[in-house]
Design an enzyme around this catalytic site. Structure first.
Site, PDB file in Angstrom:
ATOM      1  N   LYS A  56       2.478 -10.271  10.628  1.00 28.56           N
ATOM      2  CA  LYS A  56       1.275 -10.026  11.431  1.00 28.56           C
ATOM      3  C   LYS A  56       1.487 -10.292  12.928  1.00 28.56           C
ATOM      4  CE  LYS A  56      -2.082  -8.966   8.423  1.00 28.56           C
ATOM      5  NZ  LYS A  56      -2.962  -7.782   8.564  1.00 28.56           N
ATOM      6  N   SER A  81      -8.088 -13.555   6.962  1.00 29.28           N
ATOM      7  CA  SER A  81      -7.979 -14.577   5.921  1.00 29.28           C
ATOM      8  C   SER A  81      -6.888 -15.587   6.230  1.00 29.28           C
ATOM      9  CB  SER A  81      -7.694 -13.928   4.563  1.00 29.28           C
ATOM     10  OG  SER A  81      -6.425 -13.290   4.577  1.00 29.28           O
ATOM     11  N   GLU A 207      -0.347  -3.274  -4.628  1.00 25.69           N
ATOM     12  CA  GLU A 207      -1.585  -4.047  -4.578  1.00 25.69           C
ATOM     13  C   GLU A 207      -1.699  -4.917  -5.821  1.00 25.69           C
ATOM     14  OE1 GLU A 207      -5.080  -1.662  -2.495  1.00 25.69           O
ATOM     15  OE2 GLU A 207      -4.303  -0.520  -4.189  1.00 25.69           O
ATOM     16  N   GLY A 211      -7.290  -5.906  -6.858  1.00 27.26           N
ATOM     17  CA  GLY A 211      -7.625  -5.373  -5.533  1.00 27.26           C
ATOM     18  C   GLY A 211      -7.010  -4.011  -5.311  1.00 27.26           C
ATOM     19  N   ASP A 213      -8.140  -1.158  -4.189  1.00 29.29           N
ATOM     20  CA  ASP A 213      -8.988  -0.273  -3.387  1.00 29.29           C
ATOM     21  C   ASP A 213      -8.212   0.883  -2.762  1.00 29.29           C
ATOM     22  OD1 ASP A 213      -8.219  -2.868  -1.999  1.00 29.29           O
ATOM     23  OD2 ASP A 213      -8.601  -1.600  -0.265  1.00 29.29           O
ATOM     24  N   SER A 307       6.338  -9.712   3.071  1.00 27.50           N
ATOM     25  CA  SER A 307       5.511  -9.753   4.278  1.00 27.50           C
ATOM     26  C   SER A 307       5.206 -11.134   4.821  1.00 27.50           C
ATOM     27  CB  SER A 307       4.198  -9.003   4.027  1.00 27.50           C
ATOM     28  OG  SER A 307       3.492  -9.603   2.948  1.00 27.50           O
TER      29      SER A 307
END
Length: 322
Positions: A56, A81, A207, A211, A213, A307
């Site tokens: 990130k 989060s 995923e 979750g 989506d 990640s």
């Protein structure tokens, strides 16, 4: 928002130039044991060794660094989060400004403490009853701050794509790239970089089962919203993909694999015991997909973006002790 957001390899390369000497060029590790287990040559990009412990930082710094001086001086805001929270907090500190971060009340304590440690102010909310996007926009507006979203922002996406760019510079052409999917920024940026360089590469997102989506959205051809998922992968507890990320991923992502929380824990344990690296649950989902056989027709040379590794010792022990 344009139907097809414009993001190119040149944007990712420009982000890489901005990040040079600021972000870490993280290592790529291999394992003969892993290769034998999955039947492919696997190259793992270890973003758990990135600043703030996750990819990130790449996107946050790239976005904040491009703000005009007057906006930068006012400070920045973000909602997250945990990993984007830390990334924006550190980017703000590096660039001489301040940050206010909206975080869920149940965010991992280690991530919240790290965000505070980088000098940010933290405001909490209930992720199960309140919508963070609206809260974040309201917070930024009320305080006159520039909002840096965690994924739905072209500069953020371009920054995230530098992880894949570095991986491919080291490995050469890969047949597939397996990437965790939360809001979709990492895989979108990675796909722009990877498919620009090697159009035949398969982009595979991962995923948690609870979750899914993005998988549902890609299958339906439009963004789908689900209840906030309950999974150990806290970085992937999102109800829907971003608008910009979905538009990019609809064009560039080839498949989405789903993994169970149990498979994620198995991957965390494998990474620790065999690779000697610590991964948080969200960071372990691509490895989980390979180890559990969730990726169909795995090709010979596969890249994985691990990640992040932001998990405290107590939580890591709880999850992996079984």
């Amino acid at each position: 928002m344009p139907a097809e957001p414009h993001l190119t390899l040149d944007d990712v390369r420009a982000a890489a130039a901005r990040l040079a000497g600021v972000a870490h060029r993280t290592p790529v590790v291999t394992s003969r044991t892993l290769n034998a287990r999955v039947g492919a040559e696997v190259f793992i990009k270890c973003e758990n060794f990135q600043r703030v412990g996750a990819f990130k930082f790449r996107g946050a710094y790239n976005a904040v660094a491009q703000l005009p001086a007057d906006q930068l001086a006012k400070g920045v805001a973000a909602f997250s989060s945990g990993n984007h929270a830390q990334a924006v907090a550190l980017a703000a500190r590096e660039l001489g400004t301040t940050a206010v971060i909206l975080m869920p009340e149940d965010a991992p304590r280690s991530k919240m403490e790290a965000t505070l440690g980088y000098g940010a102010e933290v405001v909490t909310y209930d992720r199960y009853t309140e919508e963070r996007g609206a809260l974040g926009e309201g917070l930024a507006k009320d305080r006159g701050l520039v909002l840096i979203p965690p994924y739905d922002h072209l500069d953020v996406i371009a920054g995230q794509g530098t992880a894949a760019l570095e991986l491919l510079e080291e490995t050469g052409e890969l047949d597939a790239l397996v990437v965790p999917v939360g809001g979709g920024g990492l895989i979108a940026g990675s796909a722009v970089a990877a498919k620009s360089l090697h159009p035949a590469v398969r982009m595979i997102g991962v995923e948690p089962e609870a979750g899914d989506d993005t998988k549902r959205s890609l299958e339906s051809g439009e963004r789908v919203t689900i209840p906030v998922p309950r999974t150990i992968a806290d970085g992937q507890m999102l109800p829907s993909p971003g608008e910009i990320t979905f538009a990019l991923n609809q064009r560039l992502v080839d498949a989405i694999a789903l993994v169970s929380d149990e498979e994620i824990v198995d991957a965390m344990r494998f990474a620790f015991e065999r690779l000697r690296i610590v991964l948080e649950p969200s960071g372990a989902t691509p490895l989980a997909a390979l180890l559990s056989g969730r990726v169909e027709n795995l090709p010979p040379r596969v890249g994985v973006i691990a990640s992040g590794g932001n998990i405290d010792t107590r939580r890591f022990a709880e999850l992996t002790a079984g």
